[in-house]
Design an enzyme around this catalytic site. Sequence first.
Site, short mmCIF file in Angstrom:
data_model
loop_
_atom_site.label_atom_id
_atom_site.label_comp_id
_atom_site.label_asym_id
_atom_site.label_seq_id
_atom_site.Cartn_x
_atom_site.Cartn_y
_atom_site.Cartn_z
N HIS A 114 0.87 -1.18 0.00
CA HIS A 114 0.00 0.00 0.00
C HIS A 114 0.90 1.23 0.00
O HIS A 114 1.76 1.39 0.86
CB HIS A 114 -0.91 0.02 1.23
CG HIS A 114 -1.87 1.17 1.21
ND1 HIS A 114 -3.14 1.08 0.67
CD2 HIS A 114 -1.73 2.47 1.63
CE1 HIS A 114 -3.74 2.25 0.76
NE2 HIS A 114 -2.91 3.11 1.33
N CYS A 115 0.68 2.09 -0.98
CA CYS A 115 1.54 3.28 -1.12
C CYS A 115 0.77 4.54 -0.77
O CYS A 115 -0.18 4.90 -1.47
CB CYS A 115 2.07 3.37 -2.56
SG CYS A 115 3.10 4.83 -2.83
N PRO A 116 1.15 5.24 0.30
CA PRO A 116 0.45 6.48 0.65
C PRO A 116 0.62 7.58 -0.39
O PRO A 116 -0.24 8.46 -0.52
CB PRO A 116 1.09 6.89 1.99
CG PRO A 116 2.41 6.20 2.02
CD PRO A 116 2.23 4.92 1.25
N ASN A 146 -2.01 6.98 -2.56
CA ASN A 146 -3.23 6.79 -1.77
C ASN A 146 -4.03 5.58 -2.25
O ASN A 146 -5.24 5.63 -2.41
CB ASN A 146 -4.11 8.06 -1.83
CG ASN A 146 -5.23 8.02 -0.80
OD1 ASN A 146 -5.12 7.34 0.22
ND2 ASN A 146 -6.31 8.74 -1.06
N ASN A 147 -3.31 4.49 -2.51
CA ASN A 147 -3.95 3.28 -3.02
C ASN A 147 -2.99 2.11 -2.86
O ASN A 147 -1.78 2.30 -2.63
CB ASN A 147 -4.30 3.46 -4.51
CG ASN A 147 -5.39 2.52 -4.98
OD1 ASN A 147 -5.88 1.70 -4.22
ND2 ASN A 147 -5.79 2.66 -6.23
#
Length: 273
Positions: free
Chosen positions: A128-130, A133-134
């Site tokens: 999950h990559c901030p 945002n997904n």
Amino acid sequence: PPGDNEHQNGNEDACGIVCGVITWMLVFYAEFVVLFVMLLPSKNLTYSLVNGTVFNTLAFLALASHFRAMCTDPGAVPTGNATKEYIESLQLKPGQVVYKCPKCCSIKPDRAHHCSVCKRCIRKMDHHCPWVNNCVGENNQKFFVLFTMYIALISLHSLVMVVFHFLYCFEDDWTKCSSFSPPATVILLILLCFEALLFLIFTSVMFGTQVHSICTDETGIEQLKKEERRWGKKTKWMNTKAVFGHPFSIFWFIPLTQPGKAHGKAESYQYVV
């Protein structure tokens, strides 16, 4: 099937929203410095046109890749479909089993993992990559890879232009090489230099790990958990086509196109005997 509701990704995550906004602001800051501090005041029209065209093209592709990575369903599994009635309707053969996620009550396909931020199971979830945002998963990995590549390229391009502009200003009069005062020009260039260097290193590392993950057909989570490999081994070229599409074309590098069904795409449900 039950639970086949609309995809809900990490878009409601406050940290992800902030990181996404910061990403666009940093690109727009670089755009401002490159155009108004370095290129427009330049006396060399060819230099300004060539570098302006290259930088703006790369910046557009970077932001388009970011938008697609952020808004594309990464491969979310329908929640709440692991009901007795639905499992019976699959008409499993003797010896076949399905895996149920205890967190989102979904039938968990092979190589899917539950994301605590998205609160969904994601097919071939890498992480999950901030910043986007997904989750990065089966359906949006292409866009994430392009995002890291184009950010690294505009960072490198910015650094090269900053170096050339400093050399130009040292040789010429500082008041003539920029529309801003010499102190403001120095501050703006140093901030851009710091930003570009930081993100060049960060995105280059991310790009490298993603390329390695694609070539080995092993996601970041699978590498961390050292999961037993239960899927067939394919060539690096086939693994790349599975992410970017088949056959090879210029569209591999354009974030506006969704890769078609390629070799190695996971089926809706995979069973383990």
